[in-house]
Scaffold this motif. Structure first.
Motif, PDB file in Angstrom:
ATOM      1  N   UNK A  74       0.832  -1.198   0.000  1.00 20.06           N
ATOM      2  CA  UNK A  74       0.000   0.000   0.000  1.00 20.06           C
ATOM      3  C   UNK A  74       0.869   1.252   0.000  1.00 20.06           C
ATOM      4  N   UNK A  75       0.368   2.303  -0.628  1.00 17.84           N
ATOM      5  CA  UNK A  75       1.081   3.579  -0.599  1.00 17.84           C
ATOM      6  C   UNK A  75       0.847   4.243   0.759  1.00 17.84           C
ATOM      7  N   UNK A  76       1.623   5.277   1.062  1.00 16.46           N
ATOM      8  CA  UNK A  76       1.449   5.975   2.333  1.00 16.46           C
ATOM      9  C   UNK A  76       0.063   6.592   2.433  1.00 16.46           C
ATOM     10  N   UNK A 106      -6.687   4.217   5.593  1.00 13.78           N
ATOM     11  CA  UNK A 106      -7.137   3.070   6.376  1.00 13.78           C
ATOM     12  C   UNK A 106      -7.068   3.389   7.865  1.00 13.78           C
ATOM     13  N   UNK A 107      -5.982   4.052   8.287  1.00 14.10           N
ATOM     14  CA  UNK A 107      -5.825   4.413   9.704  1.00 14.10           C
ATOM     15  C   UNK A 107      -6.922   5.390  10.116  1.00 14.10           C
ATOM     16  N   UNK A 137      -6.169  -5.510   8.606  1.00 17.33           N
ATOM     17  CA  UNK A 137      -6.609  -4.919   7.338  1.00 17.33           C
ATOM     18  C   UNK A 137      -5.442  -4.738   6.359  1.00 17.33           C
ATOM     19  N   UNK A 138      -4.241  -4.536   6.896  1.00 14.81           N
ATOM     20  CA  UNK A 138      -3.093  -4.252   6.034  1.00 14.81           C
ATOM     21  C   UNK A 138      -2.067  -5.384   6.052  1.00 14.81           C
ATOM     22  N   UNK A 139      -2.455  -6.520   6.573  1.00 21.35           N
ATOM     23  CA  UNK A 139      -1.539  -7.645   6.735  1.00 21.35           C
ATOM     24  C   UNK A 139      -0.819  -7.983   5.424  1.00 21.35           C
ATOM     25  N   UNK A 193       5.764  -0.438  10.934  1.00 21.80           N
ATOM     26  CA  UNK A 193       6.321   0.855  11.350  1.00 21.80           C
ATOM     27  C   UNK A 193       5.603   2.013  10.678  1.00 21.80           C
ATOM     28  N   UNK A 194       5.218   1.838   9.416  1.00 16.41           N
ATOM     29  CA  UNK A 194       4.486   2.894   8.708  1.00 16.41           C
ATOM     30  C   UNK A 194       3.106   3.084   9.325  1.00 16.41           C
TER      31      UNK A 194
END
Length: 148
Positions: free
Chosen positions: A95-97, A103-104, A129-131, A137-138
Protein backbone atom coordinates in the motif's frame (compact mmCIF):
# COMPACT_ATOMS: atom_id res chain seq x y z
CA UNK A 1 -0.47 -21.93 -7.98
CA UNK A 2 0.52 -22.08 -4.32
CA UNK A 3 3.43 -20.06 -3.07
CA UNK A 4 5.48 -23.19 -2.45
CA UNK A 5 4.99 -24.31 -6.05
CA UNK A 6 5.91 -20.81 -7.27
CA UNK A 7 9.08 -20.90 -5.17
CA UNK A 8 9.99 -24.32 -6.58
CA UNK A 9 9.57 -23.05 -10.15
CA UNK A 10 11.56 -19.89 -9.43
CA UNK A 11 14.24 -21.96 -7.73
CA UNK A 12 14.64 -24.08 -10.86
CA UNK A 13 14.90 -20.95 -13.02
CA UNK A 14 17.46 -19.40 -10.67
CA UNK A 15 19.53 -22.60 -10.83
CA UNK A 16 19.43 -22.64 -14.63
CA UNK A 17 20.37 -18.97 -14.79
CA UNK A 18 23.07 -19.46 -12.13
CA UNK A 19 21.64 -16.64 -9.97
CA UNK A 20 23.20 -17.64 -6.66
CA UNK A 21 21.83 -14.73 -4.61
CA UNK A 22 18.26 -15.22 -5.80
CA UNK A 23 18.53 -18.97 -5.29
CA UNK A 24 19.74 -18.47 -1.73
CA UNK A 25 16.81 -16.18 -0.85
CA UNK A 26 14.27 -18.50 -2.46
CA UNK A 27 15.67 -21.44 -0.51
CA UNK A 28 15.41 -19.45 2.74
CA UNK A 29 11.80 -18.51 2.00
CA UNK A 30 10.94 -22.09 1.08
CA UNK A 31 12.55 -23.38 4.27
CA UNK A 32 10.64 -20.83 6.36
CA UNK A 33 7.36 -21.96 4.79
CA UNK A 34 8.14 -25.63 5.24
CA UNK A 35 9.25 -25.14 8.86
CA UNK A 36 6.02 -23.32 9.65
CA UNK A 37 3.96 -26.09 8.02
CA UNK A 38 5.79 -28.65 10.14
CA UNK A 39 5.28 -26.55 13.26
CA UNK A 40 1.55 -26.30 12.53
CA UNK A 41 1.38 -29.99 11.61
CA UNK A 42 -0.16 -29.41 8.19
CA UNK A 43 0.75 -30.10 4.59
CA UNK A 44 -0.72 -26.95 3.09
CA UNK A 45 -0.47 -23.47 4.54
CA UNK A 46 -3.32 -21.04 3.98
CA UNK A 47 -2.57 -17.98 1.84
CA UNK A 48 -2.92 -15.94 5.03
CA UNK A 49 -0.24 -18.04 6.76
CA UNK A 50 2.04 -17.66 3.74
CA UNK A 51 1.71 -13.87 3.81
CA UNK A 52 2.43 -13.87 7.55
CA UNK A 53 5.63 -15.86 7.04
CA UNK A 54 6.77 -13.70 4.13
CA UNK A 55 6.05 -10.57 6.17
CA UNK A 56 8.14 -11.95 9.01
CA UNK A 57 11.02 -12.66 6.63
CA UNK A 58 10.73 -9.13 5.20
CA UNK A 59 10.73 -7.58 8.66
CA UNK A 60 13.86 -9.51 9.62
CA UNK A 61 15.64 -8.22 6.54
CA UNK A 62 14.53 -4.62 7.11
CA UNK A 63 15.65 -4.75 10.74
CA UNK A 64 19.02 -6.18 9.69
CA UNK A 65 19.31 -3.51 6.99
CA UNK A 66 18.88 -0.76 9.59
CA UNK A 67 21.49 -2.34 11.85
CA UNK A 68 24.00 -2.79 9.03
CA UNK A 69 23.49 0.81 7.87
CA UNK A 70 24.17 2.05 11.41
CA UNK A 71 27.32 -0.08 11.55
CA UNK A 72 28.50 1.17 8.14
CA UNK A 73 28.58 -2.30 6.57
CA UNK A 74 27.89 -1.29 2.97
CA UNK A 75 28.76 -4.75 1.64
CA UNK A 76 25.97 -6.31 3.69
CA UNK A 77 23.60 -3.40 3.05
CA UNK A 78 23.78 -3.96 -0.71
CA UNK A 79 23.19 -7.69 -0.32
CA UNK A 80 20.18 -7.15 1.95
CA UNK A 81 18.65 -4.62 -0.44
CA UNK A 82 18.80 -7.26 -3.18
CA UNK A 83 17.18 -9.82 -0.86
CA UNK A 84 14.41 -7.37 0.05
CA UNK A 85 13.60 -6.85 -3.64
CA UNK A 86 13.33 -10.62 -4.14
CA UNK A 87 11.10 -11.13 -1.08
CA UNK A 88 8.87 -8.20 -2.14
CA UNK A 89 8.21 -10.06 -5.37
CA UNK A 90 6.32 -12.73 -3.43
CA UNK A 91 4.36 -10.39 -1.15
CA UNK A 92 1.06 -8.78 -2.14
CA UNK A 93 1.30 -5.30 -3.66
CA UNK A 94 2.31 -2.87 -0.94
CA UNK A 95 0.00 0.00 0.00
CA UNK A 96 1.08 3.58 -0.60
CA UNK A 97 1.45 5.98 2.33
CA UNK A 98 -1.79 7.70 1.30
CA UNK A 99 -3.67 4.38 1.34
CA UNK A 100 -2.24 3.49 4.76
CA UNK A 101 -3.19 6.92 6.10
CA UNK A 102 -6.76 6.53 4.82
CA UNK A 103 -7.14 3.07 6.38
CA UNK A 104 -5.82 4.41 9.70
CA UNK A 105 -8.25 7.38 9.61
CA UNK A 106 -11.24 5.14 8.88
CA UNK A 107 -10.23 2.67 11.58
CA UNK A 108 -9.81 5.41 14.18
CA UNK A 109 -13.38 6.51 13.43
CA UNK A 110 -14.64 2.90 13.54
CA UNK A 111 -13.18 2.16 16.98
CA UNK A 112 -13.96 5.62 18.34
CA UNK A 113 -10.38 6.38 19.32
CA UNK A 114 -9.78 9.90 20.59
CA UNK A 115 -6.44 9.94 22.41
CA UNK A 116 -3.00 8.34 22.42
CA UNK A 117 -4.30 5.99 25.11
CA UNK A 118 -6.33 4.25 22.36
CA UNK A 119 -3.17 3.43 20.38
CA UNK A 120 -3.29 -0.32 21.08
CA UNK A 121 -6.97 -0.57 20.19
CA UNK A 122 -6.37 1.16 16.84
CA UNK A 123 -3.27 -0.91 15.98
CA UNK A 124 -5.16 -4.12 16.80
CA UNK A 125 -7.93 -3.10 14.41
CA UNK A 126 -5.66 -1.80 11.61
CA UNK A 127 -3.06 -4.55 11.32
CA UNK A 128 -5.39 -7.32 10.05
CA UNK A 129 -6.61 -4.92 7.34
CA UNK A 130 -3.09 -4.25 6.03
CA UNK A 131 -1.54 -7.65 6.74
CA UNK A 132 1.30 -8.25 4.30
CA UNK A 133 0.52 -5.05 2.43
CA UNK A 134 2.11 -2.49 4.75
CA UNK A 135 5.02 -2.28 7.14
CA UNK A 136 4.00 -2.10 10.79
CA UNK A 137 6.32 0.86 11.35
CA UNK A 138 4.49 2.89 8.71
CA UNK A 139 1.12 2.07 10.28
CA UNK A 140 2.52 2.89 13.71
CA UNK A 141 3.67 6.32 12.46
CA UNK A 142 0.24 7.25 11.10
CA UNK A 143 -1.63 6.01 14.17
CA UNK A 144 0.59 8.09 16.45
CA UNK A 145 0.23 11.08 14.13
CA UNK A 146 -3.58 10.97 14.07
CA UNK A 147 -4.04 10.22 17.78
CA UNK A 148 -1.79 13.03 19.02
Amino acid sequence: MSLLNQLNEDMKQAMRAKEKDKLSVIRMLKAALQNEAIRLGTDDLSPDDEVTILSREMKQRRDSLNEFEKAGREDLVDQLKQEIVIVEGYLPKQLSEEEIAEIVKVTIEEVGATSPADFGKVMTAVMPKVKGKADGNAVNKFVKQYLS
